[in-house]
Enzyme design. Structure first.
Site, short mmCIF file in Angstrom:
data_model
loop_
_atom_site.label_atom_id
_atom_site.label_comp_id
_atom_site.label_asym_id
_atom_site.label_seq_id
_atom_site.Cartn_x
_atom_site.Cartn_y
_atom_site.Cartn_z
N ASP A 1 1.43 3.21 7.58
CA ASP A 1 0.28 2.37 7.24
C ASP A 1 0.71 1.01 6.72
OD1 ASP A 1 -2.18 1.34 6.81
OD2 ASP A 1 -2.73 2.71 5.21
N ASP B 1 0.84 -1.20 0.00
CA ASP B 1 0.00 0.00 0.00
C ASP B 1 0.87 1.25 0.00
OD1 ASP B 1 -2.31 1.50 -0.06
OD2 ASP B 1 -2.70 1.34 2.09
N ARG C 1 -0.16 9.08 0.25
CA ARG C 1 -0.99 9.26 1.46
C ARG C 1 -0.40 8.52 2.66
NH1 ARG C 1 -3.54 5.53 -1.66
NH2 ARG C 1 -3.81 3.48 -0.67
N ASN C 2 0.52 7.57 2.42
CA ASN C 2 1.11 6.79 3.50
C ASN C 2 2.56 7.19 3.79
OD1 ASN C 2 -1.22 5.30 3.84
ND2 ASN C 2 -0.64 3.83 2.28
#
Length: 101
Positions: A35, A17, A21-22
């Protein structure tokens, strides 16, 4: 980000992932990967194989194309370090375009 991903590879861990955004940016621009909800360790064949039920939810935009095909012999989807390399490329595109779609 590349150094962090190199560490994960050396630890035989697939993030699955990796996306802008992480990524956390702290004081003095220290960057951390976050994350690890989808992260898992690779098996002895350097693959992470999941059944279709286990791998139903995953970030489509950042996922390598080979993960979408299911092995006809085993019925499993396979993630490798190369899957994270694909996600890293998408992450770089996000950075270059400042998150534009």
């Amino acid at each position: 980000i590349a150094c962090g991903m190199r560490y994960l590879e050396a630890s035989r861990c697939v993030h699955r992932d990796l996306a802008a955004r992480n990524i956390l940016v702290g004081e003095r621009n220290i960057v951390k990967i976050a994350d690890f909800g989808f992260a898992q360790m690779l098996n002895s064949n350097d693959k992470l194989e999941l059944s279709q039920d286990e791998s139903n939810k995953f970030p489509v935009k950042w996922t390598a194309p080979e993960v979408f095909s299911v092995d006809p012999n085993t019925g499993l989807r396979a993630y490798t370090i190369k899957s994270d390399v694909w996600s890293f490329g998408i992450l770089l595109y996000e950075l270059i375009t400042l998150g534009a779609n």
